[in-house]
Design an enzyme around this catalytic site. Structure first.
Site, PDB file in Angstrom:
ATOM      1  N   GLY A  50       0.771  -1.239   0.000  1.00  0.00           N
ATOM      2  CA  GLY A  50       0.000   0.000   0.000  1.00  0.00           C
ATOM      3  C   GLY A  50       0.800   1.285   0.000  1.00  0.00           C
ATOM      4  O   GLY A  50       0.233   2.369   0.195  1.00  0.00           O
ATOM      5  N   HIS A  90       7.790  -3.947 -23.436  1.00  0.00           N
ATOM      6  CA  HIS A  90       6.738  -4.935 -23.224  1.00  0.00           C
ATOM      7  C   HIS A  90       5.620  -4.301 -22.403  1.00  0.00           C
ATOM      8  O   HIS A  90       5.800  -3.279 -21.753  1.00  0.00           O
ATOM      9  CB  HIS A  90       7.291  -6.167 -22.493  1.00  0.00           C
ATOM     10  CG  HIS A  90       8.049  -5.839 -21.245  1.00  0.00           C
ATOM     11  ND1 HIS A  90       9.414  -5.630 -21.240  1.00  0.00           N
ATOM     12  CD2 HIS A  90       7.646  -5.664 -19.968  1.00  0.00           C
ATOM     13  CE1 HIS A  90       9.813  -5.347 -20.016  1.00  0.00           C
ATOM     14  NE2 HIS A  90       8.756  -5.351 -19.222  1.00  0.00           N
ATOM     15  N   ARG A 150      13.650   7.204 -16.936  1.00  0.00           N
ATOM     16  CA  ARG A 150      14.630   6.123 -16.921  1.00  0.00           C
ATOM     17  C   ARG A 150      14.023   5.020 -17.774  1.00  0.00           C
ATOM     18  O   ARG A 150      12.877   4.627 -17.562  1.00  0.00           O
ATOM     19  CB  ARG A 150      14.890   5.664 -15.494  1.00  0.00           C
ATOM     20  CG  ARG A 150      15.826   4.440 -15.368  1.00  0.00           C
ATOM     21  CD  ARG A 150      15.005   3.167 -15.302  1.00  0.00           C
ATOM     22  NE  ARG A 150      15.794   2.002 -14.950  1.00  0.00           N
ATOM     23  CZ  ARG A 150      15.317   0.762 -14.973  1.00  0.00           C
ATOM     24  NH1 ARG A 150      14.075   0.532 -15.335  1.00  0.00           N
ATOM     25  NH2 ARG A 150      16.072  -0.254 -14.633  1.00  0.00           N
ATOM     26  N   ASP A 174      13.572   1.356 -18.969  1.00  0.00           N
ATOM     27  CA  ASP A 174      13.759  -0.039 -18.625  1.00  0.00           C
ATOM     28  C   ASP A 174      14.304  -0.796 -19.832  1.00  0.00           C
ATOM     29  O   ASP A 174      13.961  -0.505 -20.975  1.00  0.00           O
ATOM     30  CB  ASP A 174      12.402  -0.618 -18.204  1.00  0.00           C
ATOM     31  CG  ASP A 174      12.489  -2.045 -17.725  1.00  0.00           C
ATOM     32  OD1 ASP A 174      13.297  -2.313 -16.837  1.00  0.00           O
ATOM     33  OD2 ASP A 174      11.734  -2.892 -18.257  1.00  0.00           O
ATOM     34  N   GLU A 233      18.740   1.902 -18.863  1.00  0.00           N
ATOM     35  CA  GLU A 233      19.219   0.759 -18.100  1.00  0.00           C
ATOM     36  C   GLU A 233      20.175  -0.043 -18.982  1.00  0.00           C
ATOM     37  O   GLU A 233      19.759  -0.773 -19.868  1.00  0.00           O
ATOM     38  CB  GLU A 233      18.065  -0.138 -17.650  1.00  0.00           C
ATOM     39  CG  GLU A 233      18.543  -1.347 -16.853  1.00  0.00           C
ATOM     40  CD  GLU A 233      17.487  -2.421 -16.658  1.00  0.00           C
ATOM     41  OE1 GLU A 233      17.760  -3.375 -15.911  1.00  0.00           O
ATOM     42  OE2 GLU A 233      16.403  -2.330 -17.264  1.00  0.00           O
ATOM     43  N   HIS A 238      16.470  -2.156  -7.382  1.00  0.00           N
ATOM     44  CA  HIS A 238      15.415  -3.158  -7.190  1.00  0.00           C
ATOM     45  C   HIS A 238      15.765  -4.490  -7.845  1.00  0.00           C
ATOM     46  O   HIS A 238      15.079  -5.494  -7.613  1.00  0.00           O
ATOM     47  CB  HIS A 238      14.102  -2.636  -7.782  1.00  0.00           C
ATOM     48  CG  HIS A 238      14.174  -2.357  -9.253  1.00  0.00           C
ATOM     49  ND1 HIS A 238      14.898  -1.312  -9.781  1.00  0.00           N
ATOM     50  CD2 HIS A 238      13.627  -3.003 -10.313  1.00  0.00           C
ATOM     51  CE1 HIS A 238      14.792  -1.320 -11.096  1.00  0.00           C
ATOM     52  NE2 HIS A 238      14.032  -2.344 -11.450  1.00  0.00           N
ATOM     53  N   ASP A 239      16.819  -4.525  -8.661  1.00  0.00           N
ATOM     54  CA  ASP A 239      17.233  -5.750  -9.353  1.00  0.00           C
ATOM     55  C   ASP A 239      18.439  -6.428  -8.714  1.00  0.00           C
ATOM     56  O   ASP A 239      18.911  -7.452  -9.221  1.00  0.00           O
ATOM     57  CB  ASP A 239      17.581  -5.433 -10.817  1.00  0.00           C
ATOM     58  CG  ASP A 239      16.350  -5.120 -11.652  1.00  0.00           C
ATOM     59  OD1 ASP A 239      15.300  -5.740 -11.410  1.00  0.00           O
ATOM     60  OD2 ASP A 239      16.442  -4.255 -12.547  1.00  0.00           O
ATOM     61  N   ASP A 271      15.506 -10.078  -5.557  1.00  0.00           N
ATOM     62  CA  ASP A 271      14.064  -9.864  -5.648  1.00  0.00           C
ATOM     63  C   ASP A 271      13.312 -11.102  -5.145  1.00  0.00           C
ATOM     64  O   ASP A 271      13.645 -12.218  -5.557  1.00  0.00           O
ATOM     65  CB  ASP A 271      13.749  -9.565  -7.127  1.00  0.00           C
ATOM     66  CG  ASP A 271      12.289  -9.743  -7.499  1.00  0.00           C
ATOM     67  OD1 ASP A 271      11.431  -9.547  -6.629  1.00  0.00           O
ATOM     68  OD2 ASP A 271      12.027 -10.084  -8.666  1.00  0.00           O
ATOM     69  N   ARG A 330      13.189  -5.626  -1.987  1.00  0.00           N
ATOM     70  CA  ARG A 330      12.067  -4.709  -2.217  1.00  0.00           C
ATOM     71  C   ARG A 330      11.129  -4.666  -1.014  1.00  0.00           C
ATOM     72  O   ARG A 330       9.924  -4.499  -1.159  1.00  0.00           O
ATOM     73  CB  ARG A 330      11.296  -5.144  -3.466  1.00  0.00           C
ATOM     74  CG  ARG A 330      12.140  -5.242  -4.724  1.00  0.00           C
ATOM     75  CD  ARG A 330      11.346  -5.815  -5.893  1.00  0.00           C
ATOM     76  NE  ARG A 330      12.181  -5.906  -7.109  1.00  0.00           N
ATOM     77  CZ  ARG A 330      11.733  -6.345  -8.286  1.00  0.00           C
ATOM     78  NH1 ARG A 330      10.477  -6.742  -8.417  1.00  0.00           N
ATOM     79  NH2 ARG A 330      12.548  -6.401  -9.332  1.00  0.00           N
TER      80      ARG A 330
END
Length: 609
Positions: free
Chosen positions: A174, A249, A332, A334, A363, A436-437, A502, A506
């Site tokens: 949330g 995608h 940015r 992706d 990226e 995050h990766d 991951d 996160r």
């Protein structure tokens, strides 16, 4: 008699780094006495080849104690060169310096368009990356029935596959836009100048890289009006917002593909060949066999050559211009490697038409100047595509240095970046330690290895391990903040967050238990970078002052002055002799004529006038 050449030395290469098209460039090889007598130095040839072309030999002129040649490049692109002296190959060796080598390793010249400019506002700043669902929650928003709303802020994200072997990523904690607004003062206290948001558009998954609707803010994050309020309040604090552009995608659960029919008002490409979006995708066997990103069927790949898709993204009322009109600072991109050059050129044109000062960051995980993706040499940094990239090479080099205590790979990486990149790109590189990766930087330095995700979910650093890892994070952050480029904090790294790959990297920000020591260190670095040393760190030149296996001292120098940074990642002590009185900026201590570098220490020195 020996030869000396190093492209980072302006006495050897008149222009450091990448060069503008049609700009004169002079290369000089210095002839020095001493060393092994390899040859009679009467002649020297420059051996130059355009990318993919045959090598061409150019005779260099001998003038006193040097060989020299002046060039001008009429086309943007990459050029590779070495020197031939008495039939011996003199080519790129350690730290870019010339060496006689049997196996030639060429130097590179990147030639970029003379009109190429990058946003000046980015340079000298500090970025902060936020994974929106996990940063801060403020208020309640309705959630779609196919999503799971967690009430345990800080709980472990779901990571186990379902009965079909898939991790759904449909549990949400949330975090929202108003939560970010509530913490703008906190971000300002870190001297943040740019917030980079992971995707915020409507999507099925909590990571939102499976876009459902490019024109709609995800309802669990808030409204368009609340997004505008975030932009406005950030702007009042001198902070710009950049968005994650995911254009390779979409989601299968999107209004464009609509595999599950949840978008009742749309006819998706999966539903019918008559869909207005049907040419966005490549079907092998309609409707259930289609091209997807890395074979993940929830992420159907887009055919970037589709004219209707290009119009949707680049058009006057397209995605890019729509959100730029809301006042964002740029995008940015992706998986930039997956976006063709023609697509990136059109993307840049669309963005810069709407806002010439907007930034485009790609990226890219390797050297972006010469990256080959899908057997194609990419042209990211030649003036028609990207402004900057995520600096994964520097991230890996800093981590490698902290782990090994060996300065050489770090020094090689910095030298490569300076040599290959345009200066305006170098100063705007997104310097990361984690994203995050990737695993959390504290976890990386904690050194605990796990065999599977079940172990990762329960493994934590004990007190002494955490204390040691934090000191390593501090040394790494010092380098991140003072080497060329723009430091980017991954949310919570300044609060000693832990987490493996991951989804463990996160997790929710722990606002109840601040790590005051690490947080204060980041504040101090931010204050020095933004308010004390900005004129030097924004675009100052980088010069090595001293280096051995474990200790590195470098200078950042501009017209406004100089700053000296040292890192001693060893158990040895060093003594630095210098003339004058200096202040170590992190602790305020002053030194005159000599500084003792303690074991495992680091610092920033400025001269006291």
């Amino acid at each position: 008699m020996k030869l000396y050449y190093n492209p980072l030395d302006r006495a050897c290469k008149s222009l450091t780094g990448a060069i503008e098209r049609e700009k004169e460039l002079t290369l000089n090889i210095r002839i020095e006495n001493g060393g092994e007598d390899f040859f009679s130095a009467d002649s020297c040839f420059l051996v130059l080849s355009a990318d993919g072309g045959a090598p061409v030999r150019f005779a260099m002129k001998k003038e006193g104690n040097r060989f020299t040649i002046t060039l001008k490049f009429h086309q943007t692109g990459l050029y590779f060169y070495y020197f031939s002296v008495a039939e011996k190959q003199f080519s790129c060796g350690k730290l870019r310096a010339g060496e006689f080598r049997e196996c030639v390793q060429s130097w590179q010249i990147t030639v970029y368009d003379e009109q190429f400019q990058t946003p000046d506002w980015l340079k000298g700043g500090i970025m902060y990356q936020i994974f929106p669902d996990r940063f801060r929650k403020a208020g309640e928003y309705p959630i779609a029935p196919h999503k799971v709303l967690r009430q345990d802020w800080g709980g472990m994200p779901h990571f186990q596959p379902n009965e079909f072997g898939k991790v759904l990523n449909n549990d949400f904690f949330g975090g929202n836009l108003n939560g970010i607004r509530e913490k703008l003062d906190y971000l300002q206290s870190l001297n943040v100048s740019v917030i980079y948001l992971n995707p915020i558009f409507e999507a099925y998954s909590n990571h939102r890289y499976d876009t459902g609707d490019y024109m709609k803010i995800d309802g669990l994050l808030g409204t368009e009006e609340e997004f505008d309020a975030l932009i406005a309040e950030a702007k009042e604090r001198g902070i710009r917002i950049i968005l994650d552009g995911v254009f390779n995608h979409t989601g299968d659960d999107s209004r464009y593909f609509n595999k599950y029919g949840r978008y009742r008002e749309e006819l998706g490409a999966h539903q019918s060949p008559d869909s207005p979006y049907s040419d966005w995708y490549r079907f092998y066997d309609f409707p259930d066999s289609y091209e997807s990103w890395w074979g993940i069927d929830t992420l159907p790949a887009v055919d970037e050559s589709s004219q209707s898709y290009q119009n949707f993204i680049f058009g006057e009322n397209g995605v890019l211009k729509h959100w730029l009109r809301h006042g964002i600072g740029g995008y940015r991109l992706d998986v930039a490697d997956e976006l063709p050059d023609f697509f990136l050129r059109k993307l840049r044109k669309s963005v810069k038409e709407e806002c010439a000062d907007a930034v485009i960051i790609g990226e890219v995980w390797e050297d972006a100047s010469n990256k080959i993706a899908y057997s194609t040499r990419r042209k990211y940094l030649q003036g028609h595509e990207l402004d900057s990239v995520m600096n994964y090479p520097l991230k890996d080099a800093i981590i490698g240095y902290i782990h090994s205590g060996n300065t050489e790979p770090l020094r090689e990486t910095v030298a490569m970046l300076i040599d290959h990149y345009p200066k305006q790109v170098l100063d705007g590189l997104m310097n990361i330690l984690g994203t995050h990766d990737t695993p959390r930087i504290l976890t990386v330095f904690g050194g605990k290895i796990c065999s599977d995700k079940n172990e990762m979910a329960v493994t934590r650093l004990i007190t002494d391990e955490k204390r040691s890892a934090k000191e390593k994070v501090k040394m790494a952050a010092l380098l991140q903040y003072t080497l060329p480029g723009v430091p980017c904090i991954y949310y919570g790294d300044e609060n000693a967050m832990e987490g493996y790959i991951d989804p463990f990297c996160r997790q929710c920000f722990d606002w109840q238990n601040p790590d005051r020591d690490l947080n204060e260190f980041y504040r101090k670095l931010g204050d020095l970078r933004q308010n004390v040393l900005n004129d030097v760190l924004k675009d100052g030149e980088y010069n090595e002052v001293f280096a051995d296996r474990s200790c590195l001292v470098f200078e950042r120098k501009s017209q406004s002055g100089a700053v000296y940074v040292y890192v001693n990642n060893s158990h040895n002590e060093y003594s630095i002799a210098f003339c004058g009185k200096y202040c170590e900026m992190l602790n305020g201590e002053t030194f005159e004529n000599e500084l003792k570098l303690k074991a495992n220490s680091f610092g920033i020195l400025t001269k006291i006038i």
